[in-house]
Structures are given as C-alpha cells and as structure tokens.
Design an enzyme around this catalytic site. Structure first.
Site, PDB file in Angstrom:
ATOM      1  N   TYR A  43     -62.300 108.750 -33.771  1.00 35.73           N
ATOM      2  CA  TYR A  43     -63.545 108.517 -33.018  1.00 35.73           C
ATOM      3  C   TYR A  43     -64.334 107.345 -33.598  1.00 35.73           C
ATOM      4  O   TYR A  43     -64.961 106.579 -32.872  1.00 35.73           O
ATOM      5  CB  TYR A  43     -64.386 109.794 -32.956  1.00 35.73           C
ATOM      6  N   ARG A 101     -62.871 104.345 -32.141  1.00 35.44           N
ATOM      7  CA  ARG A 101     -63.347 104.150 -30.763  1.00 35.44           C
ATOM      8  C   ARG A 101     -64.801 103.676 -30.768  1.00 35.44           C
ATOM      9  O   ARG A 101     -65.205 102.826 -29.972  1.00 35.44           O
ATOM     10  CB  ARG A 101     -63.185 105.447 -29.964  1.00 35.44           C
ATOM     11  N   ASP A 160     -69.264 106.073 -23.975  1.00 35.73           N
ATOM     12  CA  ASP A 160     -69.818 104.829 -24.551  1.00 35.73           C
ATOM     13  C   ASP A 160     -71.244 104.619 -24.043  1.00 35.73           C
ATOM     14  O   ASP A 160     -71.712 105.357 -23.182  1.00 35.73           O
ATOM     15  CB  ASP A 160     -68.911 103.630 -24.182  1.00 35.73           C
ATOM     16  N   HIS A 194     -69.835 114.094 -20.493  1.00 32.70           N
ATOM     17  CA  HIS A 194     -68.917 114.402 -21.605  1.00 32.70           C
ATOM     18  C   HIS A 194     -69.470 113.969 -22.948  1.00 32.70           C
ATOM     19  O   HIS A 194     -68.719 113.751 -23.885  1.00 32.70           O
ATOM     20  CB  HIS A 194     -67.546 113.756 -21.334  1.00 32.70           C
TER      21      HIS A 194
END
Ligand code: BV8
Ligand code: ZN
Length: 260
Positions: free
Chosen positions: A67, A70, A104, A119
């Site tokens: 994560y 990301r 994001d 989410h």
C-alpha cells in the site's frame, strides 16, 4: 467518437448529475487499474493475497509495503483531464454528486469537493486493533520498492499496528457513504459511469439503481459496455478524451475550452 445527442440533451436538462468513477479514471495519471491486463495490479498480485484482513494479519509488513508503494504512485501522479473535467462539470450543473471506488485523492487534487469514497482512502490509515483513525497524518511516502516489506507504524491510541484506511474484500463499506450513494442513484437524472468494470459489489449496483429509477446512464470506457436500449449509452473511449468533449458539447462555454 460521436457523442449521442440523447446524452447531451439529458445532461443539459439534468437537475442532478451523479458521476461514479472507478480505477479507469486514474489510469491516465499512471495509476494501474485492477483488472486491465499487463498494467492491472491484480495481474501481479492476487487481491485475496493482499486486500483482506487475513492477508494483513498473516503478513502486515508485506501488505503495508504494497500500500505504501501504491501511495507513492498516487503521490507522484497528477490529476488528468478526466479528473479536471469532472471538477469543471460541477460548475455547470445544478447539482453534482461524485462517488468514487478509488482510494486515491486525484479527484480532490483536481478541485472536486465532497467526494464520496466508497472504498476508503490510502491517506487515512486506521488501527488494525482498535479501528480508530491514526492520530497523525502519514508523512509523504518514501520510495518503497514494489513488493518490499515495510513495518506498519503504530497506533497513537493503543499501540496496535496501523492498516491502510481502505475497505478490504469481505469488509463492509462505510454505512453513510453507501446510503448516500444509493440515495443519489435514486435521485439523479443522469449517471456518468467512468472507468469501472462494474465487478465489485455492492458499488456495482449503483448504475443499475439509477437506471431503474429512470435516470439516463452513460458508460465512459474504452471497453465494450452492454446497454439496455433507451436511457443507457456507451461512449467508447478514454475518460480524458471523452469527458472534455462531452462538456464542450453539452455546455459550449468558453471556460470549457480551458480544459483542452
Ligand atoms: C462486502 C479498496 C459485505 C482496496 C476495493 C466473499 C466474501 C465477502 C465478500 C464477497 C465474497 N465474494 C464476493 C464478495 C463481494 C466482494 C466482491 O464484490 N468481490 C468481487 C471481486 C466479486 N465485495 C466485497 O467484499 C465488499 N464488501 O461485500 O461487504 C460483506 C461483509 C462481510 C462478509 C461478507 C460480505 C468490499 C469491496 C471493496 C473491495 N476494495 N478497493 C484496495 O484498493 O486495495 S475494490 C477495488 O476493485 C477498487 O477499489 C475498485 O473499486 C474495484 C473495482 O475495480 P474498478 O474500479 O472497476 O477497476 P477495474 O480495474 O476493475 O476496471 C477498470 C475499468 O476502467 C475497466 O473497465 C477498463 O476498461 C476501464 N479503463 C481503463 N482505462 C481507462 C478506462 N476507462 C476510461 N478511461 C481510461 N483511460
Ligand atoms: Zn489502536
């Protein structure tokens, strides 16, 4: 790509437009989608192996490292013309609701406000033990290498391990966000579904709820989208090319030209 006049008419007369986005809206910012071949995150990592509580319990540093990788990608990315067109759209319609499946912050960085994150978000970690949000915001991510293990930070309340503030498979969606989304789907006149494969439940129900409630549903996607005839359309193409064209055709204002 020709934009159907039915779409333009519906947009121009809409009192409430709902924009529903998935990973495809961030693809042109360089953020890998989940299912596209090659670039798809899941092509290299099985969601069951990473986006679940069990995965974190089994190997917290591997999941946290993934994560953070990301989060670094998002941190280095810029909003694209699709994000900016959606932000511009809100100034041209009476009421706009923006719901995203993405974790994001590119919609916000393009100027959209009150974004509903179904989410969760990469930037709001929670404690795996006590579930409270982290006391301190995360620092800018350093350059983690894809697949490297990183020890998760500790919770300021109870000392437990922090986990990403996203909704994992098998976890319930935020109650209020989901209720707001279903209500907006029932109330909107037009739903623009941008860059989603419509695979993940319960978010995938949103375009269908809108269509059944009488809205015009428009899918913006390079991949084929089946449509049910009247009031449903598929605009074939990438979001960053279709959305600016749709705005220019729908609102024909000088300021829209700004987006090009
Ligand atoms: C739930 C955050 C109730 C994490 C994500 C067994 C047990 C439990 C649940 C289930 C189960 N079996 C099935 C389920 C339900 C499950 C589910 O739907 N599974 C799927 C895989 C079948 N759902 C859940 O678990 C949900 N919770 O049901 O709770 C419950 C509770 C307890 C016990 C039982 C039930 C939670 C789902 C949320 C999962 N978290 N993200 C993270 O990011 O790591 S989902 C993740 O995939 C993303 O958030 C995203 O939302 C989602 C969907 O992907 P898309 O956004 O659509 O992206 P995708 O790559 O698929 O498609 C991209 C599209 O863009 C393509 O169409 C492509 O053509 C297009 N595109 C590409 N480029 C462009 C473009 N379009 C435009 N322009 C371009 N340039
Ligand atoms: Zn805690």
């Amino acid at each position: 790509m020709e934009i159907d006049q039915g779409v333009v008419d519906a947009l121009q007369h809409a009192k409430h437009v709902l924009v529903f986005t998935g990973a495809g809206v961030s693809a042109e910012s360089g953020i890998p989608t989940f299912r596209d071949a090659l670039s798809g995150l899941w092509a290299r990592f099985d969601p069951a192996a990473l986006a679940t509580r069990e995965a974190f319990r089994r190997d917290p540093s591997f999941v946290w490292g993934w994560y953070e990788w990301r989060r670094m990608q998002v941190y280095k990315a810029q909003p694209n013309l699709a994000h900016r067109a959606i932000a511009e759209l809100s100034a041209n319609v009476a009421k706009l609701t923006l719901i995203t499946q993405n974790v994001d912050d590119l919609h916000e960085r393009a100027g959209s406000i009150d974004v509903i994150h179904l989410h969760g978000s990469l930037s709001t970690p929670r404690c795996f033990a006590c579930a409270r949000f982290a006391v301190e915001p995360l620092p800018p991510p350093d350059e983690p290498i894809e697949g490297r293990h990183l020890e998760p930070p500790r919770c300021g309340h109870c000392g437990g391990k922090l986990r990403p503030g996203v909704v994992w498979f098998g976890e319930s969606l935020p109650t209020q966000a989901l209720a707001q989304s279903f209500a907006a789907a029932k109330d909107c006149d037009v739903l623009l579904s941008v860059g989603t494969s419509g695979v993940v439940e319960p978010a995938a129900q949103i375009p269908d709820i809108a269509w059944r409630a009488g809205a015009t549903v428009v899918h913006i996607n390079p991949d084929t989208k089946g449509v049910r005839g009247a009031r449903e359309f598929w605009l074939e193409g990438r979001a960053s090319e279709v959305l600016p064209q749709l705005l220019a055709k729908g609102f024909r204002r000088q300021r829209i030209e700004f987006i090009r």
